[in-house]
Each structure stands twice: as C-alpha cells, then as structure tokens.
Write a protein that holds these residues in place. Structure first.
Motif, PDB file in Angstrom:
ATOM      1  N   GLU A  64       0.914  -1.180  -0.005  1.00 49.40           N
ATOM      2  CA  GLU A  64       0.165   0.031   0.055  1.00 49.40           C
ATOM      3  C   GLU A  64       0.839   1.252   0.132  1.00 49.40           C
ATOM      4  N   ALA A  68       0.721   3.860  -2.915  1.00 54.16           N
ATOM      5  CA  ALA A  68       0.539   5.186  -2.751  1.00 54.16           C
ATOM      6  C   ALA A  68       1.590   6.194  -3.219  1.00 54.16           C
ATOM      7  N   TYR A  74      -0.912  11.817  -2.968  1.00 56.25           N
ATOM      8  CA  TYR A  74      -0.773  12.085  -1.609  1.00 56.25           C
ATOM      9  C   TYR A  74       0.221  12.992  -1.194  1.00 56.25           C
ATOM     10  N   VAL A  80      -0.462   8.550   3.372  1.00 53.96           N
ATOM     11  CA  VAL A  80       0.129   7.324   3.049  1.00 53.96           C
ATOM     12  C   VAL A  80       0.227   6.470   3.893  1.00 53.96           C
ATOM     13  N   LEU A  83      -3.120   4.856   4.912  1.00 56.48           N
ATOM     14  CA  LEU A  83      -3.658   4.137   4.006  1.00 56.48           C
ATOM     15  C   LEU A  83      -2.825   2.708   4.469  1.00 56.48           C
TER      16      LEU A  83
END
Length: 97
Positions: A64, A68, A74, A80, A83
């Motif tokens: 992830e 990201a 972002y 981040v 997430l």
C-alpha cells in the motif's frame, strides 16, 4: 475520540448486546470511570498482543505504501501511512482465528 476510546466503546456494545439481546444499555460514555478504564485496559491488551504484525500484514502495508507513494496522489507521508495502517488492519481481520 481516540482509537482506544472507539475500541472500548465497540467492546462495550458487543458485550452488552451479546449478553442481553434486545435489551438496551446506556452507552459507555455514561458508565462509571472504572468501567470505562476496564474497557480501555482490554483494548490496550489487544493492541499489545497484535503490536507485532504478521507477515501478511507487513506485506500488504508495504504494498500500500509503495502504490500510494508511486502515484504521487498524496501530499504527506501521514496520508500514505493511514492507507498502509488500514491495509494492515484489513489483513489482520481477514486472517481470522
């Protein structure tokens, strides 16, 4: 509301609804400080127990993060990180018992 408070509230609701189906109880924030503290301690015990992520959790969190940060969508590392955290928690929930 902090994550510990949210989790304590969820435990309270689970305990009260499963112990007495169909009976309505006052919410946790209306309970004694002792009761609130007892539920917060239970949450802390759970968080301590899962502090070390599983391999799957770490892997999904890393994936992830990489996805990201690669997109540039972002603005901050905090976004981040959120997430990644959610991905890791989702992985823990999917692993089951």
């Amino acid at each position: 509301m902090t994550p510990i408070e949210r989790a304590a509230r969820a435990l309270w609701e689970l305990d009260t609804s499963s112990a007495n189906p169909g009976v309505s109880f006052n919410p946790l924030h209306e309970q004694s400080d002792e009761t609130k503290q007892r539920y917060a301690e239970r949450v802390r015990a759970v968080l301590t127990a899962i502090r070390e992520p599983s391999v799957k959790m770490a892997s999904l969190g890393r994936e992830e993060w990489a996805c990201a940060t690669d997109t540039g969508e972002y603005e901050t590392d905090a976004e981040v990180m959120m997430l990644s955290w959610k991905a890791m928690i989702d992985a823990a929930l999917a692993e089951g018992v």
